[in-house]
Design a protein around this motif. Structure first.
Motif, PDB file in Angstrom:
ATOM      1  N   HIS A 244      -7.173   1.416   5.356  1.00 32.42           N
ATOM      2  CA  HIS A 244      -5.829   1.960   5.236  1.00 32.42           C
ATOM      3  C   HIS A 244      -5.002   1.429   6.402  1.00 32.42           C
ATOM      4  CE1 HIS A 244      -2.870   4.801   3.726  1.00 32.42           C
ATOM      5  NE2 HIS A 244      -2.679   5.278   4.946  1.00 32.42           N
TER       6      HIS A 244
ATOM      7  N   LEU B  55       0.662   9.702   9.216  1.00 31.92           N
ATOM      8  CA  LEU B  55       0.372  11.139   9.300  1.00 31.92           C
ATOM      9  C   LEU B  55       0.331  11.623  10.741  1.00 31.92           C
ATOM     10  CD1 LEU B  55      -2.455  11.615   6.630  1.00 31.92           C
ATOM     11  CD2 LEU B  55      -0.186  12.641   6.590  1.00 31.92           C
TER      12      LEU B  55
ATOM     13  N   HIS C  41       2.664  12.937   1.697  1.00 30.77           N
ATOM     14  CA  HIS C  41       1.686  11.899   1.363  1.00 30.77           C
ATOM     15  C   HIS C  41       2.394  10.802   0.567  1.00 30.77           C
ATOM     16  CE1 HIS C  41      -1.829  14.319   2.624  1.00 30.77           C
ATOM     17  NE2 HIS C  41      -1.088  15.334   2.229  1.00 30.77           N
TER      18      HIS C  41
ATOM     19  N   THR D  38       2.123   8.460  -1.742  1.00 33.85           N
ATOM     20  CA  THR D  38       1.091   8.174  -2.736  1.00 33.85           C
ATOM     21  C   THR D  38       1.342   6.920  -3.563  1.00 33.85           C
ATOM     22  OG1 THR D  38       2.196   9.504  -4.433  1.00 33.85           O
ATOM     23  CG2 THR D  38       0.639  10.646  -2.960  1.00 33.85           C
TER      24      THR D  38
ATOM     25  N   VAL E 144      -6.649  15.847   8.834  1.00 36.63           N
ATOM     26  CA  VAL E 144      -5.966  15.523   7.579  1.00 36.63           C
ATOM     27  C   VAL E 144      -6.092  14.030   7.275  1.00 36.63           C
ATOM     28  CG1 VAL E 144      -3.723  15.435   6.421  1.00 36.63           C
ATOM     29  CG2 VAL E 144      -4.363  17.453   7.736  1.00 36.63           C
ATOM     30  N   GLN E 145      -5.865  13.199   8.308  1.00 40.83           N
ATOM     31  CA  GLN E 145      -5.958  11.750   8.109  1.00 40.83           C
ATOM     32  C   GLN E 145      -7.376  11.326   7.762  1.00 40.83           C
ATOM     33  OE1 GLN E 145      -3.312   8.741   8.776  1.00 40.83           O
ATOM     34  NE2 GLN E 145      -4.789   8.682   7.105  1.00 40.83           N
TER      35      GLN E 145
ATOM     36  N   ARG F 184      -9.681  13.066   6.196  1.00 38.02           N
ATOM     37  CA  ARG F 184      -9.941  13.415   4.794  1.00 38.02           C
ATOM     38  C   ARG F 184      -9.242  12.452   3.852  1.00 38.02           C
ATOM     39  NH1 ARG F 184      -9.292  18.833   6.739  1.00 38.02           N
ATOM     40  NH2 ARG F 184      -7.144  18.887   5.958  1.00 38.02           N
ATOM     41  N   ALA F 185      -8.008  12.082   4.197  1.00 36.15           N
ATOM     42  CA  ALA F 185      -7.265  11.152   3.345  1.00 36.15           C
ATOM     43  C   ALA F 185      -7.942   9.784   3.300  1.00 36.15           C
ATOM     44  CB  ALA F 185      -5.826  11.024   3.855  1.00 36.15           C
TER      45      ALA F 185
ATOM     46  N   ALA G 246     -11.039  10.051   1.076  1.00 34.17           N
ATOM     47  CA  ALA G 246     -10.674  10.152  -0.338  1.00 34.17           C
ATOM     48  C   ALA G 246     -10.206   8.805  -0.880  1.00 34.17           C
ATOM     49  CB  ALA G 246      -9.590  11.205  -0.517  1.00 34.17           C
ATOM     50  N   LYS G 247      -9.413   8.083  -0.080  1.00 32.05           N
ATOM     51  CA  LYS G 247      -8.961   6.766  -0.532  1.00 32.05           C
ATOM     52  C   LYS G 247     -10.145   5.816  -0.657  1.00 32.05           C
ATOM     53  CE  LYS G 247      -5.957   2.876   0.479  1.00 32.05           C
ATOM     54  NZ  LYS G 247      -4.914   2.298   1.359  1.00 32.05           N
TER      55      LYS G 247
END
Length: 460
Positions: free
Chosen positions: A109, A146, A217, A219, A359-360, A362-363, A366-367
Motif C-alpha cells: 500500500h 490514515l 477510507h 476506497t 486502524v492502518q 487492519r486496513a 485486509a487489502k
C-alpha cells in the motif's frame, strides 16, 4: 515550465470494465495501472482506444520514490517500456513509500512520507534518478493517509513547492485524497491548494470513498460524493486543469452510472473559473525548465491553522539540504520502525497515534488478503469459500509480513497451509498441493520437513 498535454476528462481503465469504457460517450483519455500492462501483450481494448486517438497514461504504484532507497533500476526500466508501448504523453507515480530493505518488508500500500528536510532531500534525488530513466515527463500524486508523522517540519504546500522547484516534476493532484486528509489529519483542502504550485499541474484524480468511525477510507469502490466534487470545484476556481480522471477500482457500477459520474465531473470542470487565485509573491508561473532542473521562486506557504508560514526555501535546488546519504539512513530507520509496527506487530514508534496505527494495520491486512485473492482466485475455492479463506489468510498474515509482492505472498500462504497440514480435508489439501507445485516450480515440502518447520516456528 512547458505547457502540459491537454487530456480532457477520462477514466481509470480496468479489465473488468474494458468494454464499458470503450462505449463511454465523449471519453478523452484513460489511465492504466502500469504494473498491470504487459508491453508485448496489451489488452485488445487498450489497443482499440489507442487506435481511436485516446491517450493512455501508465500510472505506477510500486516505485516507492518516497522510500529511503534509490529507485529500483528494473522497475524504472519497466515503467519506461510501458510508456513507450502505450505512446504515453507522461507517466505518473506517488509521493509515498511502499517497502523497506532492512528489514525486508512490503506494505502492499502507499504510505505517507514525513514532511521533513531529510525526506524531501531523498525524494528529490529519487525523482531526478527516475526522470533520467524515463522517456516522457513524470508527475507525482499526493496520497491519502490514515496517519501523520510526528515532528514534521514543512506544510504540504511547502513540501510540494520545494519538490517542484528542485526537480521540475509535474504534480498529479488527487482531490479525493485532499478530502481524505481533511477528515483524517485535519488539513484544509483550500489551504493546501493555495500553497502548492498549480502551474505544475499535470492532471487531477477524482474518486469515491466512505467514512467509518470518524476515519475516511479512500476506497475507489464508492460513488464520488458531493464533498469531493466541491474540492474539485475549489481547484477549478484556481486553475483550468489539463486533465481530470475518474478512478474506480472495485465494486464497479453499471455503465450508465459511470457515464453519469463523468458527466458530473465535466459539469464542474466546465464551469467558468472564479476570480479567486492563491495569494503568492513572485512570478505567477514557473519559468521553463527541463526535466530534472530546479527553478527558483519566492513563495509563501500557509500553515494548517491559516497563518502565514515561513517562506519556503527556494534558492539553489540543494541549498542547505542535508547530506543525502545521512538523510537516507535517518529516513530508512524511521520508515522501517513504522512499517514493522504496521505489518510485523513490533512496538509503535514514539509520537505516532497508536489507534491510527491499529486502524492502518487492519486496513493493510485486509487489502493484502483481498489482493492475494485476486492474484490467486483459486485459493478461496480451495479453502471452502471467501470467509474461510479470509480467516486463514489473516491468521497467516499476523505471523508472516509480506516481503516480495503479492504473487510471492500467495505462494508463501499456500506453503504455510501445507506445513500446517491444511486444509483439513485431504482432497482439498491434495488440490492445494497440486496448485502450489504448478506455480512454485518445485515439489511441496515432505511431511517430515513440514513438521520440522512447524516445530521451529513454534520455538521461535
Amino acid at each position: 515550465m512547458k505547457p502540459m498535454t491537454r487530456l480532457g476528462v477520462g477514466i481509470g481503465w480496468r479489465p473488468e470494465i474494458a468494454d464499458a469504457v470503450e462505449r463511454l460517450p465523449g471519453l478523452d483519455w484513460v489511465e492504466v495501472v502500469a504494473e498491470n500492462a504487459c508491453p508485448g501483450h496489451l489488452h485488445p481494448g487498450l489497443l482499440r482506444l489507442r487506435e481511436r486517438g485516446v491517450h493512455v497514461v501508465p500510472h505506477g504504484v510500486s516505485l516507492g520514490l518516497g522510500g529511503a532507497d534509490r529507485p529500483d533500476a528494473g522497475k524504472l526500466a519497466a515503467l519506461a517500456e510501458r510508456a513507450v508501448a502505450l505512446g504515453a504523453p507522461l507517466v505518473t507515480e506517488h509521493i509515498a513509500f511502499v517497502r523497506t530493505t532492512s528489514p525486508a518488508l512490503e506494505a502492499g500500500h502507499l504510505l505517507p512520507v514525513p514532511r521533513t528536510r531529510d525526506a524531501l532531500a531523498v525524494l528529490c534525488e529519487n525523482v531526478r534518478i527516475a526522470q533520467d530513466a524515463l522517456p516522457v515527463p513524470l508527475a507525482l500524486e499526493n496520497i491519502a493517509a490514515l496517519l501523520a508523522w510526528p515532528g514534521e517540519e514543512l506544510t504540504e504546500g511547502q513540501f510540494l513547492t520545494e519538490l517542484v522547484e528542485r526537480t521540475g516534476v509535474r504534480l498529479l493532484i488527487d482531490v479525493a485524497n485532499l478530502h481524505t486528509n481533511r477528515v483524517n489529519r485535519g488539513e484544509d483542502p483550500a489551504t493546501v491548494l493555495d500553497g502548492i504550485p498549480l502551474e505544475a499541474l499535470a492532471y487531477v484524480h477524482v474518486a469515491g470513498g466512505v467514512e467509518r468511525d470518524g476515519v475516511w477510507h479512500d476506497t475507489h469502490a464508492h460513488p464520488v460524493p458531493p464533498v469531493v466534487l466541491d474540492v474539485l470545484a475549489q481547484l477549478r476556481e484556481r486553475v483550468d486543469p489539463p486533465g481530470v480522471l475518474l478512478e474506480r477500482d472495485d465494486d464497479f457500477p453499471p455503465e450508465a452510472e459511470l457515464a453519469g459520474e463523468l458527466e458530473r465531473i465535466r459539469a464542474v470542470v466546465g464551469a467558468a473559473p472564479g476570480a479567486r487565485r492563491p495569494d503568492r509573491t513572485g512570478p505567477a508561473a514557473l519559468p521553463d525548465a527541463a526535466p530534472g532542473e530546479g527553478t527558483a521562486r519566492d513563495t509563501r506557504a500557509t500553515a494548517p491553522d491559516g497563518r502565514a508560514a515561513p517562506a519556503a526555501r527556494a534558492a539553489a535546488p540543494d541549498d542547505d539540504a542535508p547530506d543525502t546519504g545521512a538523510a537516507r539512513t535517518r529516513l530508512g530507520l524511521g520508515q522501517a520502525a513504522l512499517l514493522s509496527a504496521l505489518v510485523a506487530g513490533t512496538p509503535v514508534p514514539e509520537g505516532f497515534d497508536r489507534q491510527r496505527i491499529r486502524v492502518q494495520a487492519r486496513a493493510l491486512a485486509a487489502k493484502r488478503a483481498s489482493v492475494v485473492a485476486k492474484v490467486a482466485p483459486e485459493l478461496p475455492d480451495l479453502l471452502g469459500g471467501p470467509a474461510a479463506y479470509r480467516t486463514a489468510f489473516l491468521a497467516y498474515a499476523r505471523q508472516r509480513p509480506m516481503t516480495a509482492g503479492y504473487r510471492r505472498d500467495a505462494l508463501d500462504f499456500a506453503e504455510h497451509l501445507l506445513i500446517q497440514d491444511l486444509p483439513a480435508d485431504p482432497a482439498a489439501r491434495r488440490r492445494l498441493t497440486t496448485w502450489w507445485r504448478d506455480r512454485a516450480g518445485a515439489r511441496p515440502p515432505r511431511r517430515i520437513v513440514r513438521w520440522a518447520r512447524a516445530l521451529v516456528g513454534r520455538a521461535a
